[in-house]
Design an enzyme around this catalytic site. Sequence first.
Site, PDB file in Angstrom:
ATOM      1  N   GLU B 190      39.799  44.193  36.754  1.00  0.00           N
ATOM      2  CA  GLU B 190      39.777  42.801  37.219  1.00  0.00           C
ATOM      3  C   GLU B 190      41.075  42.055  36.943  1.00  0.00           C
ATOM      4  OE1 GLU B 190      37.257  44.213  35.625  1.00  0.00           O
ATOM      5  OE2 GLU B 190      35.577  44.044  37.033  1.00  0.00           O
ATOM      6  N   HIS B 259      25.597  40.075  30.931  1.00  0.00           N
ATOM      7  CA  HIS B 259      25.520  39.979  32.391  1.00  0.00           C
ATOM      8  C   HIS B 259      24.755  38.759  32.862  1.00  0.00           C
ATOM      9  CE1 HIS B 259      26.868  44.108  32.103  1.00  0.00           C
ATOM     10  NE2 HIS B 259      27.028  44.166  33.406  1.00  0.00           N
TER      11      HIS B 259
END
Lengths: 334, 456
Positions: B190, B259
């Site tokens: 990322e 998450h």
Amino acid sequence: MDETASVPVKGNGPALAPETMKRAYKDMLLVRRFEEKAGQLYGMGLIGGFCHLYIGQEAVVVGLGLHMKQGDKSITSYRDHGQMLVAGMTPRGVMAELTGREGGYSRGKGGSMHMFSREKEFYGGHGIVGAQVALGTGLAFANKYRGTDEVAIVYFGEGASSQGQVFESFNLAALHKLPCVYVIENNRYGMGTSIERASASKDLSRNGAAWNIPGRKVDGMDVLAVHQAAQEAIAHCRAGKGPYLLEMETYRYRGHSMSDPAKYRARDEVEEMRRTRDPIETLKAEMAKWGIDPAEMKSIDDDVKAVIADAVDYAKTCPEPDPSELWTDILVEG
Amino acid sequence: MASLILMPALSPTMTEGTIARWTRNPGDAVQSGDVIAEIETDKATMEVEATEDGIFGKIIVDAGTENVAVNTPIAVLLEDGEDSSAADALLTGSSASSANVSSHNEPKADAPVAAAPAAKAIEAEKEWGPTRDITVREALRDAMAAELRRDEDVFLLGEEVAQYQGAYKVSQGLLDEFGEKRVIDTPITEHGFAGMAVGAALTGLKPIVEFMTMNFALQAVDHIINSAAKTLYMSGGQMGCPIVFRGPNGAAARVGAQHSQCFASWYAHVPGLKVVAPWSSADAKGLLRAAIRDPNPVVVLENEILYGQKFPCPEDEDFIVPIGKAKIEREGKDVTLVAFSIMVGVALEAAAKLAEEGIEAEVINLRTIRPLDTETIINSVKKTNRVVSVEEGWPVAGIGSEICTVAVEQAFDWLDAPPARVCGLDIPLPYAANLEKLALPKPDWVVDAVRKLFRD
């Protein structure tokens, strides 16, 4: 940028055409004198905050600049004044940004570490170590996306070379064969930590080896050596063969920033480099060897001095930005 | 001409120092860069270098002198050929205040506490005609497809967006239509690919960066904030960054603490970013199209649970939703519920329950988190005199904190009760089904919060 740079002189002539040598000399001197003045203005309190000088490393950016053409992009860290001047940005605009005035490239809102020029394709001026490597990879991505043969020159220090995003960028550039010349300016010290103490990689030019990125170690104190390496690297990228890595062995004479007590290296080391490896003196000797008139060099010295004096005058007298500037340029309207 | 050497400032904060020693003697030739003195401050010992070539003429401040203020003349530098009389002449002749430091004017600009720039007044929303029920997932895909068709500079990149058709199937079919040049699978890096996309955007390309979930954008947050949001300002307006960062945000279902979190308040804090959070299919399609066309970096906070839900969406090919405009999903006169993303549904359910008790709640779907549509919120609060914010994220410095502050600052005299917040519990989200359920806002929490406002 000019043809003469890439045409080797036949026979036993100099490695660079005399006119190109003169240009390199002028550019290096421009950076040197600019930075000396910046240091002086910092001491006088006219420049604030962080100010990282490029003195000693001039051959790197000047040697690469010899092979850049219109449309090529460049990006670097916060040690950025030299890159900007070689990209063609005006000493006035850069110096006025250093003094935080409205005539600066960022109208006083960026400072030493944050200047840009859309016109000259200079993309900053970044204060976060290593960030410019991923961003620069994006510049190369844009070149490829648009189908041009333009390249991106991405400068970073040996200190940044261990950053995770540098390796992520190498991978992306190699995967997509991006026209990206990665230039590690190895000036031996990341702030106060020597490269030996910061990197287990002993040959940074091989840091792209895992992705088959060709690399070359170059004497970054010799503008002729930089010129030759830059020629090869940039041609490789222009031909669509993917990224290229240059490790420039260079040296900064001054501290990491103005507020560096420089206790991590011996004074003799600095003195020795200045005496024996100075990039400007080395080129001067080469020019003399090939019969360039010392009077001509003196006239270049005088020209540069005048340009810098003018930039300093401008940067001192230019008004500070209007308070209304606080609220502009936060978002593009429309 | 002779010139003064002034006590230099060798750090951003240095105001004075001690001259530890002079390393050159009067009469010595010095070159620019030569060390001429050592200075001590409370932090370090530093060297002073000559900034001009010349002859070291005269020492004004002796070694050992303490508390020498920055810019005090400490020595004189002579040009070749001058003797020490030139130094004396300089010292007697001028007031030695040649530093010419400009006065630093205090900024006089209005400095509003509220965020700036405020949302521009946007004309009333257009009627878009007939609708069709589609899922949020299809709406997002259609928005990207429409903008990819419209503008060659738009491209999509992210993990699994191309061959796999999207980790959550949001980019289904895009590779087939637009090819691998414009729909690009990335490695799981990322930081690198977000930085690369920002670099491309600085040249004028318009990347859509898909994060598989917004949790992973934390790896790239430096580029979102330091590189994308600030460059326009730092470049004096030269270099904008037209980019979209999008992906599912907030809790999904039993995927654990790493998450499951809402980043609305994180990104809403940053000047230079826009932040949108769609709830319905129409929001998703209209806002994403606006985000892709916007010349600024826009963070699009989607929601995985909503991806599969169907809502009516206008069929008009030009359908778009302006950034910065909230939508009143249900009108009411007794209390204002302000929500975004999946919590809009929760607020609507609560409103239905409240209606059974005779309380008519007005439900505002924020749609855009930054710039916040304070006008719609305040107009509603002035009508209902009560406000409750509903968000899935944590309470501390959350979006609810901002809503309540805005209500107090701008509608204090209209409030009949203190503004209230409904938020997710202030804990990392647990895995166990029962615990997870206990941690996230549900309609009953909103009903209870509203009832309290009427009890006093």
